[in-house]
Design a protein around this motif. Sequence first.
Motif, PDB file in Angstrom:
ATOM      1  N   GLY A  47      10.858   1.127   3.007  1.00 49.96           N
ATOM      2  CA  GLY A  47      10.484   1.279   1.936  1.00 49.96           C
ATOM      3  C   GLY A  47       9.092  -0.014   2.054  1.00 49.96           C
ATOM      4  N   ILE A  48       9.660  -1.221   2.954  1.00 49.78           N
ATOM      5  CA  ILE A  48       8.364  -1.894   2.534  1.00 49.78           C
ATOM      6  C   ILE A  48       7.001  -1.500   3.143  1.00 49.78           C
ATOM      7  CG2 ILE A  48       7.626  -3.750   3.437  1.00 49.78           C
ATOM      8  CD1 ILE A  48      10.290  -5.023   3.560  1.00 49.78           C
ATOM      9  N   LEU A  50       5.839   1.771   3.178  1.00 55.06           N
ATOM     10  CA  LEU A  50       5.409   2.075   1.768  1.00 55.06           C
ATOM     11  C   LEU A  50       5.234   1.578   0.605  1.00 55.06           C
ATOM     12  CD1 LEU A  50       8.392   5.192   1.706  1.00 55.06           C
ATOM     13  CD2 LEU A  50       5.755   5.070   2.079  1.00 55.06           C
ATOM     14  N   ALA A  51       5.415   0.398   0.575  1.00 55.03           N
ATOM     15  CA  ALA A  51       5.668  -0.254  -1.275  1.00 55.03           C
ATOM     16  C   ALA A  51       3.360  -0.968  -0.342  1.00 55.03           C
ATOM     17  CB  ALA A  51       5.833  -1.311  -1.201  1.00 55.03           C
ATOM     18  N   VAL A  52       3.822  -1.126   1.112  1.00 62.71           N
ATOM     19  CA  VAL A  52       2.286  -1.525   1.604  1.00 62.71           C
ATOM     20  C   VAL A  52       1.127  -1.124   1.099  1.00 62.71           C
ATOM     21  CG1 VAL A  52       1.098  -2.678   3.608  1.00 62.71           C
ATOM     22  CG2 VAL A  52       3.173  -3.889   2.649  1.00 62.71           C
ATOM     23  N   VAL A  54       1.205   2.029  -0.552  1.00 61.31           N
ATOM     24  CA  VAL A  54       0.458   2.283  -1.988  1.00 61.31           C
ATOM     25  C   VAL A  54      -0.103   0.890  -2.855  1.00 61.31           C
ATOM     26  CG1 VAL A  54       1.573   1.965  -4.589  1.00 61.31           C
ATOM     27  CG2 VAL A  54       3.105   3.392  -2.601  1.00 61.31           C
ATOM     28  N   VAL A  55       0.252  -0.270  -2.547  1.00 57.85           N
ATOM     29  CA  VAL A  55      -0.684  -1.522  -3.146  1.00 57.85           C
ATOM     30  C   VAL A  55      -2.051  -1.542  -2.335  1.00 57.85           C
ATOM     31  CG1 VAL A  55      -1.148  -3.960  -2.978  1.00 57.85           C
ATOM     32  CG2 VAL A  55       1.376  -2.938  -3.410  1.00 57.85           C
TER      33      VAL A  55
END
Length: 64
Positions: A47-48, A50-52, A54-55
């Motif tokens: 999850g982390i 993927l979040a990085v 996307v950002v």
Amino acid sequence: MANTQGPQGNHDPAGSTQMFRAFVDEAPQARRQEPAAAGPRVGLIVGIVLAVAVVAAVAWLALR
């Protein structure tokens, strides 16, 4: 009506609470295992990442 008063004189107003507690106390210890710690940790890491990603993609598109 059934006599719910036990030999000790403890009246159980719920009727089956004492039987339920006896059932819970007799549950085998093998069924009470902790879940594997690797599962939630792997999901958190994915999850982390993927979040990085996307950002980073949003920042790259904004600076383009």
